[in-house]
Structures are given as structure tokens and as C-alpha cells.
Design a protein around this motif. Structure first.
Motif, PDB file in Angstrom:
ATOM      1  N   PRO A 598      -3.945 -49.291   7.475  1.00 46.88           N
ATOM      2  CA  PRO A 598      -4.216 -48.211   7.741  1.00 46.88           C
ATOM      3  C   PRO A 598      -2.663 -47.489   8.641  1.00 46.88           C
ATOM      4  O   PRO A 598      -1.628 -48.981   8.355  1.00 46.88           O
ATOM      5  N   GLY A 599      -2.704 -46.845   9.203  1.00 48.37           N
ATOM      6  CA  GLY A 599      -1.671 -46.503   9.547  1.00 48.37           C
ATOM      7  C   GLY A 599      -0.729 -44.813   8.851  1.00 48.37           C
ATOM      8  O   GLY A 599       0.065 -44.307   8.534  1.00 48.37           O
ATOM      9  N   ARG A 612     -12.194 -41.339  12.159  1.00 49.99           N
ATOM     10  CA  ARG A 612     -11.146 -41.955  12.290  1.00 49.99           C
ATOM     11  C   ARG A 612     -10.561 -42.912  11.184  1.00 49.99           C
ATOM     12  O   ARG A 612     -10.888 -42.677  10.788  1.00 49.99           O
ATOM     13  N   ASP A 613      -9.252 -42.908  11.855  1.00 50.26           N
ATOM     14  CA  ASP A 613      -8.572 -43.454  10.885  1.00 50.26           C
ATOM     15  C   ASP A 613      -9.048 -45.566  10.278  1.00 50.26           C
ATOM     16  O   ASP A 613      -9.990 -45.593  11.013  1.00 50.26           O
ATOM     17  N   PHE A 614      -8.686 -45.936   9.226  1.00 47.71           N
ATOM     18  CA  PHE A 614      -8.331 -47.277   8.948  1.00 47.71           C
ATOM     19  C   PHE A 614      -8.227 -48.145   9.640  1.00 47.71           C
ATOM     20  O   PHE A 614      -7.311 -47.791  10.681  1.00 47.71           O
ATOM     21  N   SER A 615      -8.661 -49.071  10.276  1.00 50.91           N
ATOM     22  CA  SER A 615      -8.285 -50.195  10.871  1.00 50.91           C
ATOM     23  C   SER A 615      -7.872 -51.922  10.386  1.00 50.91           C
ATOM     24  O   SER A 615      -8.214 -52.182   9.711  1.00 50.91           O
ATOM     25  N   ASP A 616      -7.642 -52.306  11.370  1.00 46.15           N
ATOM     26  CA  ASP A 616      -7.783 -53.950  11.206  1.00 46.15           C
ATOM     27  C   ASP A 616      -9.135 -54.462  10.678  1.00 46.15           C
ATOM     28  O   ASP A 616      -9.120 -55.275  10.035  1.00 46.15           O
ATOM     29  N   ALA A 617      -9.691 -53.887  11.105  1.00 46.16           N
ATOM     30  CA  ALA A 617     -11.105 -54.390  11.455  1.00 46.16           C
ATOM     31  C   ALA A 617     -12.548 -54.492  10.051  1.00 46.16           C
ATOM     32  O   ALA A 617     -12.726 -54.756   9.995  1.00 46.16           O
ATOM     33  N   ASP A 618     -11.662 -53.167   9.253  1.00 46.46           N
ATOM     34  CA  ASP A 618     -11.776 -53.268   8.123  1.00 46.46           C
ATOM     35  C   ASP A 618     -11.966 -53.766   6.844  1.00 46.46           C
ATOM     36  O   ASP A 618     -10.654 -53.778   6.166  1.00 46.46           O
TER      37      ASP A 618
END
Length: 873
Positions: A598-599, A612-618
């Protein structure tokens, strides 16, 4: 020889006298009759000398002495001519040295002519020069019979720990047959045995000479010592010679992703039933009586064995390439381009000096005519003039060798590292032979036409008063003008080529690379398998490092991926799309496959076009997701919105992923590349476990201030998580981009330099021709002015004459450039070979240079005093 000849002639004359005396003639009558029959002593002697070659040597010596005196009497002419030749010959020597070292010089292996490299060819269009899978190589090693030795290798990285700070070493895992196949012996110790090339017995290593010197101080007792690699003890069993660094990036396709310079070798140690992706390079040494044809036949048999043991190999084939050809593949075309460019420069230099020599020889018509009137034949006069030309070429050749050496020094220090064996270039016997040969050819090229033209004259008219100014060969002006037109045409071709390369470089700089280089530093973080063998633990380590980096003062954002731009080639895989199924194997879609955090895209400045981008929820417990590139969306979804659709790797054992976003294309290897379809997977959802590997990740950190100021803070952040991890390949992203352009910059600068040199030589040639023409026409100009011609009319007349020559040269050059630039298509980016802007600008540039070269002679013609001019007659 002269004394012996006199004695021999006297002997024959005396015999002739005795013959007539025996016939009853008196002494004086016999001698008179013998002289009449035998001929003049000096004439016979000269005939004998001609037959023996003595006269040729004598007259050649005279010609050389006369030429040296002429050079002392007219140093300006000879200095300019010799310097012109030195530039052409020196540039040719420098380029030939590169060609000799890279293309012609044999590899430093005893059996290099019998070593081949093997590649896999896939059934899909464009899938060629693929590495071997471990299972394929295992079958090959058992089935192939045409090889005396067979070796395999692949890149690997090793964390060297111990007394000093941890260091990442770029190495190679090689089978036991690699070193015997190349025929190279170690400097110290030995190489791997077949027993050591087995799992469990493979903790031995062979060091490169540079690593041995830099890290271990050249310790001659290094053999037998233990070093720590990736957390395991390895025994050093050998050190290779200084010249041996195989395999490395030189000439090997980037799909193998080999080290720039191999620092150590460890055993490949394939298991009995090896599995894995296509990642092995394979080389083989032919048997002593083997040929490439025999190898091809043997590989056809091996293909059947591969299909029996590995059914999915059906449709694949093998390609065999000599190692001597393999290692120069990428450098061959740029070198041939440079060789063509420098040949044009040399021809322009020859034409330039030929024009100067012709002008000088026409000014010596009276001298040459007198020599002819006194008995010198045309061949004798041509030989004298050719001696002067060859002597001038010899002086230019000596200066050219010095100029070539200086040019090689600059090329070796500023040339790209991607050119193999660049730093090995230098003078050798082959190069000296080339220098002598090109000097001889150059002397003949620029000397023959003027020599022949200067001796074709009307001897009677030339001897008349003023004949040396008013009368000459009718062909001389045509030869001179033809040489000038040829110079302009060749200069235009070379300058057009330079212009196209400059526009290519400009287009590359302005191209959309998919990222922003401003204030970004990158580094590689390799994890030792002894400590990080589980992908979950790897992901945890990367997450901790990422959090540390984001908290460093001065850091705006941070992220990581399998490969950052210009950091290497990403892995690729065949993919499947449930909504767009394919039945034909040749039509299966293909895409690059990378992990990302992410980021990462925000850090790189890569625009998120949709979704959307990757997130910590993935995570592993959430829905598998993927982000694809815009080229993948365009190629495989045909204008549909791909967000929400599914895509996955080819095997049905692994679930497909849901597309959550589309990002801009990212260029990985060069700014000139056309990005392939690419898919990014969150590093926290690695379902494949083995491939692609998460053992190494590349980080990107965007700072708020100067990126070099945070280098130490970045190292501290990494070592705070694990002090044994080396921070490898630390560099700014701008530096990586700049390195990727070194080969294009190198070609542009060299060809551009040759273009500028050609332009200068052509302008000098035009100035010389027009100046000499003005001098020849001084009486005519004086008469015109005396009869009322305005000085501006004289100025226009001279410029009109020059413009006809320049326009003729430009027209011929444009036609030649249209054909020549088509051969440059591979070197161009963002510009067509027949780019109208480049052709127009270069034509105007050359016309402007021609005008400036003719302006001074034209102004001089305007100032001719008619009274002084008429005194010439």
C-alpha cells in the motif's frame, strides 16, 4: 651491386670485341663495331638497373626526399591536410578498436569456439530465448549426447555477514559442469565436484578475484576458510582469475537478470525431481569432433525426451547460439552504426584532402610540365605525386594513432557499462595492422585522382607565358567540384543521423514513464532463507521496515515492490481471465507479475486511473485483489471497465483475483520501451508461496528535502528491525533512470561528434574550393570590374557558384539519407526515419554553413583591384 654490374657489362663488351678480332678486324675497328652492336654503356646499365629494380628504389628515395623538402617549404598546407587525415584516421582507429575487442577478439576461454548457449523457444508468438526450468535441464543433462560438458546457472544474492557490516553479494548458483564447459581453471584452489553439486553437500563457494581482493585483502590462505552466507557457513574452495566474471549481464538477455559482475559461485544442487520456473541459463561444450549441426540434431532427439517426461513441453523447441555470438548480440548493432558513421567521416576527410591536394597540384602545373618536357613519363609524375600523398597519409596515420588512443581513453572512462569488454580496448597487433592498412588506403584514395588529373594537360599550352594560371586540365574543375559535392552529401547523411538520435533522446526524456523521479531513493532488501523462509514472516518483516521508514523525519512516503522502475526485469506469467477464456495455447494472455505494498504507487507518483489502491485490509483472509496496468486493461479488456472483473495466474489451483484498480503504465528497463501488460498483487496476499519469490523486495522512499540526506536514516531504520540485513543497491531513482539511458546517450554523443566533425570538414573543403576558384578567376574578375561590373554582382556571382555546388550536395545527401536512415529504425524512438523536421533543419543548417564558408572568398572577390588583377596576364 653497381660495381658488380660494371664488371659484368665490361666482361660482355670485351667478349664482343674478341669475337670481332677473331674475325680479322683490328683492335680499334673491333671496339667501334662492338660499341655499335652492344649499345651505350650507360644506357645498357640503366636498362639492367630497371630490370633489377635498382632504379625504382633510387627514384623512390629521391621522391621521398623531394616530398620532405616540399613539406618543409609549405608547412601550412601539409599541417592542415595531416590534421584532417588524423581526425578521420584516429576516429576510425578508435571505433575499430571497439569492434576488434567486442566483436572480433575471442573470448578468454580455451574452448570458446566450442561453447554454446541453449535457449527455449515457446509456442506463443514472441516467446523466445526463454531460460530452462530445473525439470527441463534435468532431462537435458540425461538425454543430450553432443556435449562434452554441460552446465547450468542462475542468479542469486547472498548476505555476507561476519566481523564487518553486512554486505549483499551478487552471485550465481552454478552446476559442477559450468567451469569445465568454459575450460577455465581457478587461480587458487579448485571448483565444484559432482558430489558437492548435490543438496546437503553444497555449502562451498568459489570467490571472484575482485571480491577476494576487496573483502579479504587478497589473502592467499583463503582456501579452506569459512564465511557466513545467508546465515549458513560456507567453505571457500577456490578463487577465480581476474578476467573471469561469467556469467554476467554482458550480452545475456535481461530475462535471466544476471549480476552486473558475479562476485561468487555456489553449487546449483538441484534435487532429484527438480521443480520450478524457467530461470536457468544453460551452456554446453561441444565434443572435440562436434559441430552445430550435430548439436541441432541431438536437441531434436532431446525434445522428444522432454515431451515424454514433461507433457506440457509439447510445442516448445530449443535454440543453440555460440557463446562468442551471444555475448555481443546487444552491442553489435550500435557498433555497426558507429562503424558506418566513422567510415563516412573518413571518406569526407579523404575527399577534403583530395581537393586540397588537387588544388596544390594544379598550382604546380608548370613544374610538372617542365619535368615532362625533360623526359619524365606520366607514370613517373604520378608516382612522384603518389609518394607525396602516401607520405602525407603516413604522417596523418601517426597523428591518427595518437588521436585514436586519446579517444579510446575518453570512451573507456565515459562509455556505458552495458558494452561488454569496453575497458579491455587498446592497441594490439591487429589494431596496428588496421592503422597501417587504413593509412595506405587513405593515401591511395585522396592521392590517385589528383595525381592523374594533374598530369593530363596540354604540355605546349602549359609552357606558354601565364599558362600556369590560365590553362589546365579540363577535368580538374569537375573532379574538384565532384569531391566537394560528395563531401556535402556525406556530411548531410551523417548530420541527419545525428539529428534523429538527438530527437530520439529528447523524445525519451519527454516520454511518460509512469513515475516521478523527484526526491526518490531506492534500495534492495534481501532476506536470508535461513532466517526468513516463511512468506508470512517475510511480510511481517517488510511491514515493520515500511512503518519505520514512514516515521523517519523528512520522509513524505514510502513503499516497496518486487521491482522498482529501472531496477530490473519483473517476473512474468501466463494468465487466465474467466470472462475472456481462450482455447488456443498460442493465444494465451501473458503479463508481468509483481508484489506491491500500500502506498507504493503514491510514492512513485504513478497515477491511479481507476478504482482504489491497496490497503492494510487486503490480507490473506480478505478477497484476493489485484491492480492492473493500463496497457493490460487496453489489451485484454478491449475498452471495457476492468474494475470488478477477475484475473489470475494460469493454474486453476490458485483462485482468481478481483481487479480493484488500474494504474498508469510503468517502464521498467528503459524509457524507450513499450510497457507490457502488468498486474500487481498485495504482498500480504501471496498465494503462490514459492514463485514469484518474496525473498527480495525493492523499496522506494520519497523525501521532503534532498534525498541523499536521508541515506543514513534509512539504514538505521532497516537495522533497527534486523541489524544483519544489508541495505543493497542504494541509489536515487534519477540515477537509475540516467544509467538506463547511458547506451542511448553514448550512441548519440559519438554519432553526434562524428556529425559535427563531418560538418566542419565539409565547410573547410567548401571554403578551400571556393577560395581557390576565386584565385583562379582573379584575372576574369578584374576584367569584369574594369568593364563596369558592380562589386555586389561579383559577390552574387561567387555565391551563386557556391550555392549550385551546395544545393547539389544537399539534394544528393537527402536522397542518400532517406535510404540510410531506414537502417536506423531500431535505434529510434518517437521519431520516424524520414522525419521531415530533422531533414529540413539539417538541410537549412548545412546551407547556412555553406554560405558562411563561401562568404569570405566572395567578399575577397569583391575587393579585387582590376589593375593588379590584369597584371597577371
Amino acid at each position: 651491386m653497381d660495381l658488380e654490374l660494371n664488371e659484368e657489362l665490361r666482361f660482355h663488351f670485351d667478349n664482343e670485341v674478341e669475337k670481332y678480332k677473331r674475325a680479322g678486324m683490328r683492335e680499334d675497328a673491333a671496339r667501334r663495331r662492338a660499341r655499335l652492336v652492344f649499345g651505350g654503356h650507360q644506357q645498357v646499365k640503366e636498362d639492367c638497373q630497371d630490370a633489377r629494380g635498382i632504379s625504382f628504389l633510387e627514384t623512390t628515395t629521391q621522391d621521398v626526399r623531394y616530398s620532405l623538402r616540399a613539406m618543409r617549404k609549405n608547412p601550412g598546407f601539409f599541417s592542415i591536410a595531416a590534421l584532417t587525415l588524423a581526425l578521420g584516421i584516429g576516429a576510425s582507429i578508435a571505433v575499430f578498436s571497439l569492434v576488434n575487442t567486442i566483436l572480433l577478439k575471442p573470448l578468454p576461454y580455451p574452448n570458446a569456439n566450442r561453447v554454446v548457449m541453449l535457449w527455449r523457444e515457446g509456442p506463443l508468438a514472441g516467446v523466445g530465448d526463454m531460460p530452462w526450468a530445473p525439470g527441463e535441464y534435468s532431462v537435458l543433462a540425461r538425454a543430450a549426447t553432443a556435449f562434452q560438458n554441460l552446465g547450468a546457472f542462475k542468479k542469486d544474492s547472498f548476505n555476507l555477514t561476519g566481523a564487518s557490516s553486512p554486505e549483499l553479494l551478487e552471485g550465481v548458483r552454478a552446476s559442477a559442469g559450468l567451469f569445465p564447459a568454459l575450460g577455465v581453471s581457478p587461480l587458487l584452489g579448485r571448483t565444484f565436484t559432482a558430489e558437492e553439486d548435490q543438496p546437503g553437500y553444497d555449502h562451498v563457494t568459489v570467490l571472484s578475484n575482485r571480491l577476494w581482493q576487496s573483502r579479504f585483502g587478497g589473502d592467499t590462505g583463503i582456501v579452506g576458510k569459512i564465511i557466513d552466507l545467508n546465515g549458513y557457513p560456507y567453505t571457500v574452495i577456490g578463487v577465480m582469475p581476474k578476467s573471469f566474471t561469467f556469467p554476467n549481464q554482458d550480452g545475456i538477455p535481461p530475462i535471466l537478470d544476471l549480476p552486473k559482475e558475479t562476485q561468487l559461485w555456489v553449487p546449483l544442487a538441484l534435487p532429484v525431481a527438480p521443480k520450478g520456473a524457467n530461470e536457468l541459463g544453460v551452456i554446453g561444450q561441444l565434443k572435440s569432433n562436434g559441430t552445430l549441426g550435430m548439436v541441432v540434431q541431438d536437441m531434436n532427439v532431446t525434445e522428444r525426451s522432454l515431451e515424454e517426461h514433461i507433457p506440457q513441453e509439447k510445442g516448445w523447441s530449443s535454440r543453440v547460439v555460440l557463446l562468442t555470438q551471444q555475448t555481443v548480440t546487444d552491442a553489435r548493432r550500435p557498433l555497426l552504426l558507429l562503424l558506418g558513421a566513422v567510415s563516412v567521416v573518413l571518406l569526407i576527410a579523404c575527399a577534403n584532402v583530395a581537393g586540397l591536394t588537387l588544388n596544390r597540384s594544379l598550382g604546380r602545373r608548370r613544374e610538372l610540365t617542365l619535368r615532362g618536357a625533360l623526359g619524365a613519363g606520366r607514370s613517373r609524375l604520378v608516382r612522384q605525386l603518389m609518394t607525396e600523398s602516401l607520405l602525407l597519409a603516413f604522417v596523418g596515420g601517426i597523428m591518427g594513432i595518437l588521436f585514436g588512443e586519446a579517444s579510446l581513453y575518453l570512451v573507456k572512462h565515459f562509455g556505458p557499462d552495458s558494452i561488454p569488454h569496453l575497458h579491455e580496448t587498446g592497441l594490439d597487433l591487429r589494431l596496428i595492422g588496421f592503422a597501417l592498412g587504413i593509412t595506405l588506403i587513405t593515401g591511395l584514395l585522396f592521392g590517385l585522382a589528383p595525381a592523374v588529373g594533374a598530369t593530363r594537360m596540354n604540355m605546349v599550352e602549359a609552357l606558354k607565358e601565364g599558362g600556369q594560371r590560365s590553362v589546365g586540365s579540363a577535368t580538374a574543375p569537375r573532379i574538384r567540384n565532384a569531391l566537394l559535392i560528395a563531401q556535402v552529401a556525406m556530411a548531410l547523411v551523417l548530420v541527419v543521423a545525428s539529428g534523429l538520435l538527438v530527437r530520439t533522446f529528447y523524445s525519451m526524456l519527454r516520454s511518460d514513464a509512469g513515475f516521478d523521479v523527484a526526491r526518490i531513493v531506492t534500495f534492495e532488501l534481501p532476506l536470508p532463507t535461513s532466517k526468513y523462509a516463511d512468506t508470512g514472516r517475510m511480510a511481517q518483516l517488510y511491514q515493520q521496515v515500511l512503518l519505520r521508514l514512514q516515521s523517519v523525519p523528512g520522509v513524505r512516503s514510502a513503499g516497496f515492490a518486487s521491482v522498482v522502475p529501472m531496477g530490473g526485469a519483473p517476473d512474468g506469467t501466463v494468465i487466465r481471465m474467466p470472462e475472456h477464456p481462450t482455447t488456443k495455447r498460442s493465444e494465451q494472455p501473458y503479463a508481468n507479475y509483481s508484489f506491491a505494498s500500500p502506498g507504493y504507487f503514491a510514492t512513485m507518483g504513478t497515477p491511479l486511473l481507476r478504482g482504489r489502491d491497496f490497503s492494510d485490509a487486503d490480507t490473506l483472509n480478505s478477497v484476493p485483489v489485484v491492480i492492473i496496468s493500463s496497457s493490460m486493461a487496453k489489451k485484454y479488456f478491449h475498452g471495457e471497465d476492468p474494475v470488478g472483473k477477475q484475473v489470475g495466474v494460469a493454474t486453476t489451483k490458485i483462485p482468481v483475483r478481483t481487479i480493484i484498480g488500474v494504474v498508469a503504465n510503468i517502464k521498467h528497463a528503459s524509457l524507450r520501451e513499450e510497457p507490457d501488460p502488468e498486474m500487481f498483487v498485495p504482498y500480504t496476499q501471496n498465494e503462490i508461496k514459492v514463485w514469484p519469490s518474496m525473498q527480495t523486495m525493492q523499496f522506494a522512499v520519497r523525501s521532503r528535502t534532498d534525498q541523499t540526506a536521508i541515506a543514513e536514516s534509512v539504514r538505521q531504520a532497516v537495522h533497527a528491525v534486523d541489524p544483519d540485513l544489508p541495505v543493497a543497491k542504494f541509489a536515487t531513482l534519477a540515477t537509475l533512470v540516467d544509467r538506463s539511458m547511458t547506451a542511448d546517450r553514448f550512441s548519440m554523443l559519438l554519432v553526434g561528434s562524428f556529425g559535427v566533425l563531418a560538418l566542419i570538414l565539409a565547410s573547410i573543403g567548401m571554403y578551400g574550393v571556393i577560395s581557390y576558384s576565386v584565385m583562379q578567376r582573379t584575372p576574369e574578375i578584374g576584367v569584369r570590374i574594369a568593364l563596369g561590373a558592380q562589386r555586389t554582382q561579383i559577390f552574387v556571382m561567387i555565391l551563386r557558384q557556391a550555392s549550385r555546388l551546395a544545393v547539389s550536395g544537399i539534394a544528393i545527401g537527402l536522397i542518400a539519407a532517406l535510404g540510410a536512415t531506414r537502417l536506423m529504425t531500431r535505434f529510434l524512438y518517437g521519431v520516424q526515419p524520414a522525419d521531415p523536421i530533422t531533414f529540413a533543419v539539417v538541410s537549412l543548417l548545412l546551407a547556412s554553413v555553406a554560405f558562411l564558408a563561401c562568404y569570405v572568398p566572395a567578399r575577397k572577390a569583391m575587393k579585387v583591384d582590376p589593375m593588379i588583377a590584369l597584371r597577371y596576364e
